[in-house]
Design a protein around this motif. Sequence first.
Motif: not given
Length: 247
Positions: A199-212
């Motif tokens: 139950k998120l209080a704020s929307p997700v705006v993006g993501g980033v992966p680990l290089p490997d």
Amino acid sequence: DIVYEQTYGGGLEAVGEATVNGQVTITFTIDPSFVVVSPAKGGAAALQGYSLVGANGSVFAYGRAKYRGSAAKEKLVSPVIGAFPTPDGNGYWLATKGGGVLSYGDAHFYGSLAGLKLSKPVVAIAATPDGKGYWLALANGRVFAFGDARRVSPAQPKLGSPVVGMMVDEATGGYWLVTANGGVFAYHAPFFGSAAKLKLASPVVGGVPLPDGTGYWLAAAGPTSTDRRQIESLAEAYGLARGLGWG
């Protein structure tokens, strides 16, 4: 292992022990007027900088990031919503909401969706590991491939929330789509978890992966929970990604 959070007005706030010109791993912003271009992936010197890209196409380079041009003086039909660097950091692509792609430096133009009638706006651009192609992702999850990029997701995936970001798995050449409710959809890439059931209080705006490719971070526009004791970060870590604290 340094994460930067984008603050309103285009500023960067470091999470963890870091200097402002340290390794930038978050390539999205809370402020819709700015996106962050990550530095080149190879070499310590290449990691000492970043660029901010404005919705009007302006580009601001800091540290050792290289300025290769901007669209600030061009008459854009729609605002810039995303940017992605070439593998060596000597160029970048800008993508607009209407599907336009602008290339600078050693970034090559492989095509765009400009002029087409899109069912939903473009929300993300991501390049292939070799920089010889890129994807454009729409809010409804539809992905268009250009150059040597290949679409590995369904033409119209079933999503419970609009797509807000795209992450590339350099190990497999696949990608993850990230949705506003914290969902992660893996295509030819390993699935490490998502925040869709939280139950998120704020929307997700993006993501980033680990290089490997062994994990990824998801970040929200604000605290992910109203209870700081429950989730003490703007970013949720999955796989071997490590949580780095409150932004």
